[in-house]
Design a protein around this motif. Structure first.
Motif, PDB file in Angstrom:
ATOM      1  N   GLN A 194       5.027  53.695   1.226  1.00  0.00           N
ATOM      2  CA  GLN A 194       4.865  54.746   0.215  1.00  0.00           C
ATOM      3  C   GLN A 194       4.483  54.156  -1.138  1.00  0.00           C
ATOM      4  O   GLN A 194       3.628  54.698  -1.840  1.00  0.00           O
ATOM      5  CB  GLN A 194       6.148  55.558   0.081  1.00  0.00           C
ATOM      6  CG  GLN A 194       6.386  56.510   1.224  1.00  0.00           C
ATOM      7  CD  GLN A 194       7.664  57.298   1.047  1.00  0.00           C
ATOM      8  OE1 GLN A 194       8.580  56.886   0.347  1.00  0.00           O
ATOM      9  NE2 GLN A 194       7.724  58.456   1.691  1.00  0.00           N
TER      10      GLN A 194
ATOM     11  N   GLN B  79       9.431  52.729   2.818  1.00  0.00           N
ATOM     12  CA  GLN B  79       9.390  52.729   1.355  1.00  0.00           C
ATOM     13  C   GLN B  79       8.240  51.867   0.841  1.00  0.00           C
ATOM     14  O   GLN B  79       7.537  52.263  -0.089  1.00  0.00           O
ATOM     15  CB  GLN B  79      10.713  52.220   0.778  1.00  0.00           C
ATOM     16  CG  GLN B  79      11.826  53.233   0.817  1.00  0.00           C
ATOM     17  CD  GLN B  79      13.093  52.680   0.217  1.00  0.00           C
ATOM     18  OE1 GLN B  79      13.448  51.527   0.438  1.00  0.00           O
ATOM     19  NE2 GLN B  79      13.785  53.505  -0.554  1.00  0.00           N
TER      20      GLN B  79
ATOM     21  N   TYR C 118      13.258  52.006   7.293  1.00  0.00           N
ATOM     22  CA  TYR C 118      13.296  52.639   5.981  1.00  0.00           C
ATOM     23  C   TYR C 118      12.672  51.750   4.917  1.00  0.00           C
ATOM     24  O   TYR C 118      11.906  52.233   4.066  1.00  0.00           O
ATOM     25  CB  TYR C 118      14.735  53.024   5.613  1.00  0.00           C
ATOM     26  CG  TYR C 118      14.806  53.826   4.349  1.00  0.00           C
ATOM     27  CD1 TYR C 118      14.228  55.088   4.275  1.00  0.00           C
ATOM     28  CD2 TYR C 118      15.423  53.315   3.209  1.00  0.00           C
ATOM     29  CE1 TYR C 118      14.273  55.831   3.099  1.00  0.00           C
ATOM     30  CE2 TYR C 118      15.465  54.052   2.039  1.00  0.00           C
ATOM     31  CZ  TYR C 118      14.896  55.308   1.988  1.00  0.00           C
ATOM     32  OH  TYR C 118      14.929  56.031   0.832  1.00  0.00           O
ATOM     33  N   ARG C 119      12.984  50.443   4.951  1.00  0.00           N
ATOM     34  CA  ARG C 119      12.363  49.522   3.993  1.00  0.00           C
ATOM     35  C   ARG C 119      10.842  49.504   4.176  1.00  0.00           C
ATOM     36  O   ARG C 119      10.091  49.553   3.207  1.00  0.00           O
ATOM     37  CB  ARG C 119      12.931  48.110   4.154  1.00  0.00           C
ATOM     38  CG  ARG C 119      14.283  47.923   3.499  1.00  0.00           C
ATOM     39  CD  ARG C 119      14.680  46.468   3.440  1.00  0.00           C
ATOM     40  NE  ARG C 119      14.771  45.838   4.743  1.00  0.00           N
ATOM     41  CZ  ARG C 119      15.854  45.810   5.497  1.00  0.00           C
ATOM     42  NH1 ARG C 119      16.967  46.396   5.075  1.00  0.00           N
ATOM     43  NH2 ARG C 119      15.851  45.201   6.668  1.00  0.00           N
TER      44      ARG C 119
END
Length: 167
Positions: A150, A147, A143-144
Motif C-alpha cells: 500500500q 502495508q 499484513y507487513r
C-alpha cells in the motif's frame, strides 16, 4: 410477583450481565439500529461516563478493524489455495495423460500426483487452521507485506502525479 422478588436477590458475573443486557437491548430495539444518542443515553442510565463510553467505542472500532484484517487475510489464503489446486489439477492431468499415451498405463505420473497432492493437502490443512502461532506469524507476515504494498502504491501514485504536473 413473589417469584420476581425472589429473583431480585440474585447476583451475576460481569459476563452474564453483559449477555443479559445485550439480549435486552436487542429486544428493545427490535433488531433495528440504535443511534449514537441512544447509546449515550443507555450508558448514562447504567452510570457509564461519556468518556468511558467513547473509549469503549474506540476499542470496539479497533477490534472491528482487526477482525476485518483477519477476514481479508483468510480470503487471501483461500484464494491462494484455490490457485494452487488449479495448478495441481492442470499439471497432473497433463502428466497423467502423457503417461497414459506414452506407456499405456499409469506409472511415474502417480508419484508426482501423490507427492504433490500430499504437499497440497498440508497446505490446505494450514489454510483452514485459523488459530495458533503459525497462523499469527503468517498473518503478521502478510499484513507487513500488505502495508508495504500500500505504501509503495501510494508513493508511486504521488510520484506519477508529480511527474505529470512537472512534465
Amino acid at each position: 410477583m413473589t417469584a420476581f422478588k425472589s429473583n431480585l436477590s440474585r447476583s451475576y458475573h460481569q459476563e452474564d450481565v453483559q449477555q443479559i443486557l445485550n439480549l435486552a437491548i436487542a429486544r428493545q430495539s427490535d433488531g433495528g439500529e440504535l443511534s449514537r444518542e441512544q447509546l449515550i443515553e443507555i450508558a448514562g442510565e447504567l452510570g457509564i461516563s461519556t468518556e468511558t463510553l467513547l473509549q469503549a467505542e474506540q476499542d470496539w472500532l479497533l477490534q472491528q478493524q482487526e477482525r476485518q484484517k483477519h477476514r481479508d487475510f483468510n480470503l487471501y489464503r483461500h484464494s491462494q489455495l484455490k490457485r494452487r489446486f488449479g495448478k495441481y489439477l492442470i499439471v497432473n492431468l497433463f502428466l497423467v495423460c502423457l503417461n497414459l499415451l506414452m506407456q499405456g498405463q499409469l506409472s511415474w505420473s502417480l508419484y508426482i500426483l501423490l507427492f504433490w497432492g500430499f504437499g497440497l493437502g498440508l497446505n490446505a490443512w494450514n489454510t483452514y487452521q485459523l488459530q495458533g502461532e503459525d497462523y499469527e506469524r503468517s498473518f503478521q507476515r502478510w499484513y507487513r507485506k500488505h502495508q508495504l504494498t500500500q505504501v509503495a502504491q501510494s508513493l508511486y501514485s504521488r510520484l506519477n502525479t508529480w511527474l505529470k504536473a512537472v512534465g
